[in-house]
Every structure is written in structure tokens, then in C-alpha cells.
Design a protein around this motif. Sequence first.
Motif, PDB file in Angstrom:
ATOM      1  N   GLN A 438     -52.767 -21.550 -56.896  1.00  0.00           N
ATOM      2  CA  GLN A 438     -53.334 -22.342 -55.814  1.00  0.00           C
ATOM      3  C   GLN A 438     -52.212 -22.970 -54.979  1.00  0.00           C
ATOM      4  OE1 GLN A 438     -53.972 -25.786 -54.886  1.00  0.00           O
ATOM      5  NE2 GLN A 438     -55.161 -24.896 -53.202  1.00  0.00           N
ATOM      6  N   HIS A 439     -52.395 -22.934 -53.685  1.00  0.00           N
ATOM      7  CA  HIS A 439     -51.400 -23.359 -52.704  1.00  0.00           C
ATOM      8  C   HIS A 439     -50.837 -24.766 -52.973  1.00  0.00           C
ATOM      9  CE1 HIS A 439     -49.856 -23.030 -48.513  1.00  0.00           C
ATOM     10  NE2 HIS A 439     -49.918 -24.350 -48.561  1.00  0.00           N
ATOM     11  N   HIS A 440     -51.728 -25.732 -53.188  1.00  0.00           N
ATOM     12  CA  HIS A 440     -51.260 -27.111 -53.324  1.00  0.00           C
ATOM     13  C   HIS A 440     -50.683 -27.394 -54.699  1.00  0.00           C
ATOM     14  CE1 HIS A 440     -54.164 -26.920 -50.008  1.00  0.00           C
ATOM     15  NE2 HIS A 440     -53.204 -27.600 -49.408  1.00  0.00           N
ATOM     16  N   ALA A 442     -48.810 -25.189 -56.035  1.00  0.00           N
ATOM     17  CA  ALA A 442     -47.441 -24.696 -55.806  1.00  0.00           C
ATOM     18  C   ALA A 442     -46.592 -25.761 -55.104  1.00  0.00           C
ATOM     19  CB  ALA A 442     -47.468 -23.414 -54.983  1.00  0.00           C
ATOM     20  N   HIS A 443     -47.161 -26.467 -54.127  1.00  0.00           N
ATOM     21  CA  HIS A 443     -46.434 -27.571 -53.480  1.00  0.00           C
ATOM     22  C   HIS A 443     -46.012 -28.611 -54.528  1.00  0.00           C
ATOM     23  CE1 HIS A 443     -46.471 -27.019 -49.139  1.00  0.00           C
ATOM     24  NE2 HIS A 443     -47.754 -26.732 -49.111  1.00  0.00           N
ATOM     25  N   HIS A 444     -46.965 -28.993 -55.360  1.00  0.00           N
ATOM     26  CA  HIS A 444     -46.753 -30.010 -56.392  1.00  0.00           C
ATOM     27  C   HIS A 444     -45.626 -29.584 -57.345  1.00  0.00           C
ATOM     28  CE1 HIS A 444     -48.229 -33.314 -58.979  1.00  0.00           C
ATOM     29  NE2 HIS A 444     -48.088 -32.502 -60.018  1.00  0.00           N
ATOM     30  N   LEU A 462     -50.332 -33.030 -48.800  1.00  0.00           N
ATOM     31  CA  LEU A 462     -50.991 -33.057 -47.498  1.00  0.00           C
ATOM     32  C   LEU A 462     -50.433 -31.963 -46.598  1.00  0.00           C
ATOM     33  CD1 LEU A 462     -50.810 -36.926 -46.891  1.00  0.00           C
ATOM     34  CD2 LEU A 462     -52.593 -35.631 -48.072  1.00  0.00           C
ATOM     35  N   ASP A 463     -51.299 -31.075 -46.144  1.00  0.00           N
ATOM     36  CA  ASP A 463     -50.824 -30.053 -45.211  1.00  0.00           C
ATOM     37  C   ASP A 463     -51.962 -29.553 -44.337  1.00  0.00           C
ATOM     38  OD1 ASP A 463     -52.228 -28.425 -46.905  1.00  0.00           O
ATOM     39  OD2 ASP A 463     -50.537 -27.163 -47.476  1.00  0.00           O
ATOM     40  N   GLY A 464     -51.722 -28.434 -43.668  1.00  0.00           N
ATOM     41  CA  GLY A 464     -52.702 -27.923 -42.736  1.00  0.00           C
ATOM     42  C   GLY A 464     -53.760 -27.075 -43.409  1.00  0.00           C
ATOM     43  N   THR A 465     -53.312 -26.065 -44.137  1.00  0.00           N
ATOM     44  CA  THR A 465     -54.227 -25.087 -44.692  1.00  0.00           C
ATOM     45  C   THR A 465     -53.735 -24.572 -46.029  1.00  0.00           C
ATOM     46  OG1 THR A 465     -54.729 -24.299 -42.471  1.00  0.00           O
ATOM     47  CG2 THR A 465     -55.329 -22.855 -44.269  1.00  0.00           C
ATOM     48  N   GLY A 466     -54.633 -24.536 -47.001  1.00  0.00           N
ATOM     49  CA  GLY A 466     -54.325 -23.884 -48.265  1.00  0.00           C
ATOM     50  C   GLY A 466     -55.637 -23.467 -48.901  1.00  0.00           C
ATOM     51  N   ASN A 691     -42.766 -28.472 -46.379  1.00  0.00           N
ATOM     52  CA  ASN A 691     -43.762 -27.576 -45.786  1.00  0.00           C
ATOM     53  C   ASN A 691     -43.864 -26.287 -46.612  1.00  0.00           C
ATOM     54  OD1 ASN A 691     -41.720 -25.728 -44.925  1.00  0.00           O
ATOM     55  ND2 ASN A 691     -41.301 -27.021 -43.159  1.00  0.00           N
ATOM     56  N   ASP A 692     -44.532 -25.276 -46.083  1.00  0.00           N
ATOM     57  CA  ASP A 692     -44.762 -24.065 -46.867  1.00  0.00           C
ATOM     58  C   ASP A 692     -43.490 -23.279 -47.183  1.00  0.00           C
ATOM     59  OD1 ASP A 692     -47.347 -24.793 -46.923  1.00  0.00           O
ATOM     60  OD2 ASP A 692     -48.146 -23.090 -45.803  1.00  0.00           O
ATOM     61  N   GLY A 693     -42.362 -23.652 -46.577  1.00  0.00           N
ATOM     62  CA  GLY A 693     -41.084 -23.048 -46.938  1.00  0.00           C
ATOM     63  C   GLY A 693     -40.705 -23.372 -48.378  1.00  0.00           C
TER      64      GLY A 693
HETATM   65 FE    FE Z   1     -48.954 -25.877 -47.411  1.00  0.00          FE
END
Ligand code: FE
Length: 715
Positions: A438-440, A442-444, A462-466, A691-693
Motif C-alpha cells: 500500500q502506497h502510504h 510505503a511512505h511510512h 499526507l499526499d495527493g493520491t495513493g 514525496n513519491d520519490g
Molecule cells: Fe504519495
Amino acid sequence: MIEVQGSAPFLDDFCRALKRDVPPLAKIETIEECTISCVSEDGFVIGDSSSGNEVETLIPPDIALCHDCCRELLDPENRRFRYPFINCTNCGPRYTIVARLPYDRPFTSMHGFTMCPECAAEYHDPLDRRFHAQPNACPVCGPVLTLLDASGKLCSVSDAALETTELLKKGLIVALKGVGGFHLAVDARNDKAVSRLRERKGREAKPFAVMMRDMAVVRHFCELSEGEYAALSSAEAPIVILKKKTLEGLSPSVAPDHDRLGVMLPYSPLHTLLFNDGIDVLVMTSANFSEEPIVNENDEALLRLKSIADYFLMHDRPIFLKCDDSVTIHLSGSLRHIRRSRGYVPAPVFLRENGPVVLGTGGELKNTVALLKGTHALISQHIGDMKNFEAYRHFQHVATHLQHLFQASPELLVHDLHPGYMTTGWALKQDIPVLGVQHHHAHHASCLAENREEGPAIGIILDGTGYGIDGMIWGGEVLIGDASGAERFASFEPMPLPGGDAAVMQPWRAALGYLSRSFSTIPDLPFMKERCIEPVLELLQKRVSVYETSSCGRLFDAVAALSGMHGEISYEGEAAIQLMLAAGRTMGSSSFRYTHEEHSGRWIMKVSPIILDVVAAVQEGVSVVDISQRFHRTLVNCFEDIIRKAYQTTGIRTVVLSGGVFQNALLFETLVFELEEAGYRVLTHVLVPSNDGGISLGQAVIGRSYLAGRYRGVY
Ligand code: FE
Ligand code: ZN
Ligand code: ZN
């Protein structure tokens, strides 16, 4: 591996000196010592690089021109006077010219140039600054600069760099072949020229980065803190986003409507020559069409940039791997990456733990890939937006190149849960086991990993889309957990987003969606004038192509549009940036209403009360400045409350902040400050972008927990 022999005191001295007197670019990770039996040898010998199976050497990043080389470059007595390819062991191109390991000249793009006797003598002399400098070259034996016109015809000039400066002074657009690819350069003082570049490049409002001659010029235009000074003058030489001081003398088209400016200093010998001949500020933007990767090959440049550039300044040293400039910003006492590329890549991010080789394929936007090998996370340069075919090709190249370069075959490929992502499709086509995460999450995990923390932690993501595990669009999430799994403790109230992706570029659509959920009768607001809202309202009513989202980015968009700011934008996140700028770096003292409701074991951070209050404020004629300040205060309070709840439930006092929304300086700095004041340990991104980078790193680390049998995912 170093073998030394001698008496014990000498050897002790040697070991101390090894740590103390390191060359500028050396980075000592660990030193292991052991004693071996003495053999009869003397003298000093450097053996050949072993090309055994397992390569442990790292490749250095590309490094800015050093002071010694700069002095020689400008010294008429020096044999490399005005030679644009001057370099030494302390500076010059690296990552972008290496085809494979070991890092020796035959495996670099310098293999076609045979060193002249003088260069060879330097290369073999242990006391010379150019001892084993792989790209060593001089005017006799090295690459040559050429100037071509827009039709690709060679201009016969005696000094191509000097001629280029003259062209730039006249306001012409020149495509410059740099370290990691081509730049488009134009005099930043010349408004006509800058506007023409915008027009030709098809880039309406996104700010351009500039290159300034020296610190004096930077200080004239921008505020400069100690940390920012250090970053600008570092060997990595990134773009640093600085606060503007004055615009006097600069084209307003450089960074319209922004209170900051992306600035870098000349970092290659060629740049130094251009600025030495009477220019002080150049727009320097990656040569590409909007959102495509940077152009790196001569033929490609001539073909694809002929409609943009008036002239081409190029050379015959190939760029093996394209690499954009890095973009950074100094926030809350540290330099943060917005784009981690040239100068930093491929230096590893060090992990807390060893583990199997895993490749994270990243997300769809601002893509990077991450290869974990041992305790090293080798994260690629910024690749770009995968919706773009050129970027996807670049992605495929980098994903395989990293594996070859570091001789590591992944046991597992980790991709985003989104079934439609190009990176997901690629991962599924390889003959290697895969895991979708899951996208978020992965951020975590990314933020924990770069901080070498195991967790668990409370993550504000917090981001735009995941893509969420329920198929909805997530983006305002509070997760509690670690790389192996995370509980979705809280999230924003889902709001309808008419048209899905179309709403990203048209914030007024998001505004209508958010209104439709918050009001039973939609109020008439100024932003609706001259917009075709009926069809969108119909979509919302019939629930046709309407997506539910908890995105924080879209909440920003909706509030910006409701306040009458930007109904339509030209790059993702523009409305959110404009809303932040409206606050003028000031956090409000009062907040809009927000509530937290518990639904089946999860907290819902209600969005509709905020929307109701924003609308009331708009109707009362409250200024955008005020609305923005209060909105920021609302978010900060809302998250502080939810973190308190999370702490009371779990006893966890470590908080992770991740996601693209944290590029918002006002929100980020306030939240960090206030959470730390309240006694929390706050972990933030410093080494990889928030960010997604940054998500490829998180994906790969989660992949390791999966291989270890600990993976539980998001629940
Ligand atoms: Fe993101
Ligand atoms: Zn040097
Ligand atoms: Zn030479």
C-alpha cells in the motif's frame, strides 16, 4: 584492501591518519583491521581492481568542480586553461559516465579517449591530485566542445564557450550539454527571452530554476541562511529553494507568483566559463518537454530540442546515465530533498539491518527505484512521471542498470498496490516473485528506514493520491505500525471527487465534490461563475465516474478553489502551493471546526465541518490570507489531536511525517515544532524525498519484512 607493514607505532599512526586525513570525497563506513604474517616487500604499489564475482565497491556521485581545478581552469599559464572537461579525484563526473563496475576508465564513457603522456603521468603518480582520476583529460587528449546552430550545423568559432556567452547575452536560448543531460539556458534578466522559453517549452507557470554566478549574486536576490549557504556550496551542488528578497533585475516569468526561487551555483567547468564572461543569472532548466525525462544524447537533443533551442553547445563525452539536478529545501533545521538526483545518487542510504536483495519499483509520479543490498539502500535518480512513455523507458533502463551496476539480483520485486501503474505492470512481467504494498504504508516505512528506526511509530501520511486497500483513493492517513504492517488508525472523511484524475488539474471540480457532500443544497459561490458546473453536478448526483477520496492534497485544492484562488492549474499541486503562499508564512491563531468520529474501530477526521466554515468565511468576505492561515491552523490542530488519541491508545510517542503535502513549509515546520514541544519524537525525511520519490525505499524495506515472514500489510 590495504596492506601495510612496519613497527607498531607507525602502524598506529597510519590507522589514525587514515581516519583523520581523508580526501574531500572519502566517506569511511567501517574499518576492519587484522594482522597477517609479514612478507618481504617494500615500496608502494596499487594493485588492479579485482573483478571477482561480488563487487563491493560503490560508485561515487557526480561532484562539482573543486577549488583546485577551478583555479587551474582560469589560470592562463595552466595547460588546462579554459578546458571545460578539467577534473581530478576530488571532482568531476562519476555516476553518469559509468557503464559497469569496477569503476575504471575502460568501463566509463571516457574509454574512447586515450590519455596523452602528460595526463597518463598524472594518472599514475600517487602524489598527483589526478592519481587514478578516471575521467582525467586535457585539451590534447580529451573531449571537445562544439557549438551548433538550430539546424545542427557546426559553427566555426575559436572558443565555443565564449561565443555561447555572447549568444546568451543576446537573449538566445542555448541547449547546453551538462553532466547528467542537457539544460536549456537563457539570460534570466531578459524577460522576452524567458517568456519565449516558456512558450516553446510548453510550461505555463511552473517555476524555472536559475544558476547564479556566485554567492554575492545569490545574496542580492535571495535570503540566505547558514544551512542554505552550505548546501549551495557543497560538492553535491543541488538546487536550493530560497526565499526571494528582490526581483529587481530578474524576469518576472522566471518563477511567477512564488515567494521562493530555486537556485544553484555553477557546478561544472563549463558553467564556470560561461559565468566568467559576464553573465550573472541564467535560467537553467532540464531540457525536456514538460514532465519527460531530461535529454542526454547529442542526436536526440538536436532532433527533439530544435523547436526550443536556438543553439546547441555540446561535446563528445557520452552521458551513459541521465540524471537531473537535485532539488532541495532547508526546513526545520535540515536540508530536505524534493528531488534526489545528481550529486547524491548513487550514494547509499544506510539501513539498520542487513537482509536479502530487494527492488522497490516506486510509484507513478516522481518515480525512483530502490535496490537494497546488504545494509545499503541504493536509490536511483529521479526518473519522472510514468504516464509518459519516455519516462517509462528510462525507468526500465535504470531498474535493470542498477542491478548490473551493483551486481545484485533481487529475490523480490515490490510494487504499488495500484493495478494500473506502469511500475506494477513491469514488476508483474519480470520472472521474479512480487509483492504489492500500500502506497502510504510505503511512505511510512520509508521515513522509518532512512532514520534507521524499527518502529512502531504513529505516521501522519499526507499526499495527493495513493491506492487504498479498499480500492479508494487515499491520501490523508494516520497509520500506526512499522515496515511489517500498519493499522489505519485514522483517515480523512471520504469525499466525492468527480472525474477522478481530471479533478487533479481542475481544483474547482474537487471543490464541487466537497460541497456536494457537505451541503444538502449547494450554495452559490463566486468560483462557480463562468464555469460549466451543471454537468459536474449531474455526475455527482448520478455518481457516475465519481471517486471517493481521503486525499489531503485534494482537500487543499478544494479549499483553494472555494476561496476563489485557482480554478485550473498547470502542474499538480499548484493550487495547494498558492494556498500556502497566501498565508504569507503565518499560521493562523484560530481554527475552523473539525471533529473526529469513531467508525468501526477507525477514527474519521471529518472534512465537511471544515468545508462549511470555509464557505461561511468566503460568504462573509474573509480574505484568502485569513482563510489560508486558519485552514493551516485547522490541519495542525486536527493532527495534534489525533496523535494524542493515538498516543493514549498505544503509548507510542514516535511520530513519522511523510507524503508530498509535507513540502508545504508552513504546515511541516509548525507541526514539527509543536509536536516536539509536546514531547513527541518526530521523524522526518532528510535523505530521501517525502514525496513519491521516497516510496521505493519504503517498498523495498517492507519487502524484506515479507521475506522474513513478518508481513501483515495495512489493516
Ligand atoms: Fe504519495
Ligand atoms: Zn578537481
Ligand atoms: Zn591529456
